[in-house]
Write an enzyme that holds these catalytic residues in place. Structure first.
Site, PDB file in Angstrom:
ATOM      1  N   TYR A  33       0.831  -1.201   0.000  1.00 46.04           N
ATOM      2  CA  TYR A  33       0.000   0.000   0.000  1.00 46.04           C
ATOM      3  C   TYR A  33       0.867   1.254   0.000  1.00 46.04           C
ATOM      4  O   TYR A  33       2.067   1.201   0.244  1.00 46.04           O
ATOM      5  CB  TYR A  33      -0.954   0.009   1.190  1.00 46.04           C
ATOM      6  CG  TYR A  33      -0.315   0.383   2.518  1.00 46.04           C
ATOM      7  CD1 TYR A  33      -0.483   1.655   3.057  1.00 46.04           C
ATOM      8  CD2 TYR A  33       0.451  -0.533   3.234  1.00 46.04           C
ATOM      9  CE1 TYR A  33       0.091   2.010   4.272  1.00 46.04           C
ATOM     10  CE2 TYR A  33       1.024  -0.196   4.456  1.00 46.04           C
ATOM     11  CZ  TYR A  33       0.845   1.073   4.966  1.00 46.04           C
ATOM     12  OH  TYR A  33       1.414   1.419   6.159  1.00 46.04           O
ATOM     13  N   ARG A  52       8.113   4.102  -4.768  1.00 44.99           N
ATOM     14  CA  ARG A  52       8.191   3.129  -3.676  1.00 44.99           C
ATOM     15  C   ARG A  52       7.154   2.021  -3.869  1.00 44.99           C
ATOM     16  O   ARG A  52       7.424   0.849  -3.558  1.00 44.99           O
ATOM     17  CB  ARG A  52       7.996   3.816  -2.329  1.00 44.99           C
ATOM     18  CG  ARG A  52       8.258   2.874  -1.153  1.00 44.99           C
ATOM     19  CD  ARG A  52       8.273   3.602   0.167  1.00 44.99           C
ATOM     20  NE  ARG A  52       6.987   4.223   0.471  1.00 44.99           N
ATOM     21  CZ  ARG A  52       6.743   4.976   1.531  1.00 44.99           C
ATOM     22  NH1 ARG A  52       7.726   5.224   2.399  1.00 44.99           N
ATOM     23  NH2 ARG A  52       5.562   5.510   1.744  1.00 44.99           N
ATOM     24  N   ARG A 100      -7.267 -20.739  -1.440  1.00 48.96           N
ATOM     25  CA  ARG A 100      -6.245 -20.554  -0.414  1.00 48.96           C
ATOM     26  C   ARG A 100      -5.099 -21.554  -0.569  1.00 48.96           C
ATOM     27  O   ARG A 100      -5.286 -22.764  -0.500  1.00 48.96           O
ATOM     28  CB  ARG A 100      -6.859 -20.677   0.978  1.00 48.96           C
ATOM     29  CG  ARG A 100      -5.901 -20.255   2.100  1.00 48.96           C
ATOM     30  CD  ARG A 100      -6.564 -20.347   3.456  1.00 48.96           C
ATOM     31  NE  ARG A 100      -5.689 -19.825   4.503  1.00 48.96           N
ATOM     32  CZ  ARG A 100      -4.676 -20.501   5.057  1.00 48.96           C
ATOM     33  NH1 ARG A 100      -4.432 -21.746   4.656  1.00 48.96           N
ATOM     34  NH2 ARG A 100      -3.918 -19.957   5.985  1.00 48.96           N
ATOM     35  N   LYS A 144       6.575  -1.968   1.875  1.00 44.08           N
ATOM     36  CA  LYS A 144       5.397  -1.365   2.525  1.00 44.08           C
ATOM     37  C   LYS A 144       4.188  -2.284   2.337  1.00 44.08           C
ATOM     38  O   LYS A 144       3.305  -2.039   1.508  1.00 44.08           O
ATOM     39  CB  LYS A 144       5.129   0.033   1.973  1.00 44.08           C
ATOM     40  CG  LYS A 144       4.197   0.875   2.859  1.00 44.08           C
ATOM     41  CD  LYS A 144       4.152   2.312   2.363  1.00 44.08           C
ATOM     42  CE  LYS A 144       3.205   3.164   3.169  1.00 44.08           C
ATOM     43  NZ  LYS A 144       3.665   3.380   4.561  1.00 44.08           N
ATOM     44  N   GLU A 176      12.156   2.352  14.252  1.00 42.19           N
ATOM     45  CA  GLU A 176      11.300   3.443  13.777  1.00 42.19           C
ATOM     46  C   GLU A 176      10.065   3.495  14.649  1.00 42.19           C
ATOM     47  O   GLU A 176       9.926   2.718  15.594  1.00 42.19           O
ATOM     48  CB  GLU A 176      10.942   3.249  12.299  1.00 42.19           C
ATOM     49  CG  GLU A 176      10.323   1.916  11.970  1.00 42.19           C
ATOM     50  CD  GLU A 176      10.206   1.663  10.472  1.00 42.19           C
ATOM     51  OE1 GLU A 176      10.359   2.611   9.674  1.00 42.19           O
ATOM     52  OE2 GLU A 176       9.961   0.510  10.086  1.00 42.19           O
ATOM     53  N   LEU A 200      11.331   1.292   6.932  1.00 39.71           N
ATOM     54  CA  LEU A 200      10.729   1.713   5.672  1.00 39.71           C
ATOM     55  C   LEU A 200      11.455   2.943   5.139  1.00 39.71           C
ATOM     56  O   LEU A 200      11.702   3.886   5.900  1.00 39.71           O
ATOM     57  CB  LEU A 200       9.254   2.048   5.880  1.00 39.71           C
ATOM     58  CG  LEU A 200       8.471   2.402   4.618  1.00 39.71           C
ATOM     59  CD1 LEU A 200       8.229   1.155   3.776  1.00 39.71           C
ATOM     60  CD2 LEU A 200       7.155   3.072   4.967  1.00 39.71           C
TER      61      LEU A 200
END
Length: 280
Positions: A33, A52, A100, A144, A176, A200
């Site tokens: 995302y 990114r 799945r 991310k 972070e 990140l």
């Protein structure tokens, strides 16, 4: 009035948006995302976020369903339809829906969703009070992904103590924040952790480090400890929709006399000025 959201090529009311129960973003957090800030109805650091996004997708062997131009068009359309002046646009891409199985499916149609969130981004910042918590996340924090349960648990631990956020600690060093990059200032030197798989690569981080260099401050990219935070002249964090936000307390110890420091305040002002110039 409900928001208009985007899902797989269509703009629909949020109540009508649906994703398959077999989507791998739901079953495996097999998704990435981005969140792009909106200020004055315009997008900030758009190209950085899209670069990114492409990197995150590539690390997970996924493609991007839309081109850069198409992504920009959808972002702008959502901002306009929802009348967003300040806030952000959330974008998520999953590997798609398939029965799945831990093995990546072949040729599954990907899922892409986007929505806006309106909230104030500018104004006086009182400074955050944070706690330190163990960093229990996986080893590829540079991607991310939507695997945010550990970050949510850390943020909730802070809320239960009446604090604003958590800074994550591994092997004695701050990695972070729960959803931000972290910094301290000592003797006019800015210290922030170097880029690696441990953190990140923040888009706001990159922009702010350029501004710090222009202020003739020395930058030292290395890990720092919780004790260094407590003894710092200032501390702050950066994130796409928070910009530069001062931190005034760590684990009950006041930083910078418990008030936002001048460097963080000035960096936030400069960042907003520069971001507005390049907004699209």
């Amino acid at each position: 009035m409900s928001r208009t959201v985007y899902i797989n090529g269509a703009f629909v009311p949020e109540e009508e948006a649906q994703v398959s129960i077999f989507d791998r973003g739901f079953l495996f957090a097999d998704a990435v995302y981005e969140v792009t800030a909106v200020l004055d109805g315009k997008l900030l650091e758009f190209d950085g976020h899209m670069a990114r996004l492409a990197r995150s997708l590539g690390e997970l062997e996924m493609e991007c369903p839309l081109t850069r131009g198409e992504l920009l068009e959808v972002h702008r359309e959502l901002v306009e339809r929802n009348g967003v002046e300040q806030g952000g646009v959330y974008l998520q891409v999953t590997r798609g829906a398939a029965d799945r199985d831990f093995v990546f499916p072949k040729n599954a149609p990907q899922t892409m969703v986007m929505f806006t969130q309106a909230r104030p981004l500018t104004g006086e910042k009182k400074g955050l009070k944070v706690i330190s918590t163990p960093d229990i996340r996986w080893g590829r924090r540079d991607i991310k992904t939507v695997q945010l349960l550990a970050a949510s648990m850390s943020k909730m631990a802070a809320k239960k103590q009446g604090k604003d956020d958590a800074w994550l600690v591994e092997d004695g060093f701050v990695t972070e924040g729960s959803s931000n990059n972290t910094y301290i200032v000592k003797d006019n030197k800015l210290v922030t952790r170097h880029l690696s798989n441990s953190i990140l690569p923040g888009i706001t981080r990159a922009a702010v480090l350029k501004l710090v260099a222009e202020l003739d401050m020395e930058i030292e990219e290395r890990p720092f400890t919780v004790e260094e935070v407590k003894q710092a002249d200032e501390a702050f964090m950066t994130a796409a929709t928070s910009f530069v936000c001062p931190v005034v307390e760590m684990d009950g110890t006041a930083i910078s006399d418990g008030v936002p420091g001048p460097i963080a305040k000035r960096l936030n002002e400069i960042y907003i000025e520069e971001a507005r110039k390049s907004a699209i």
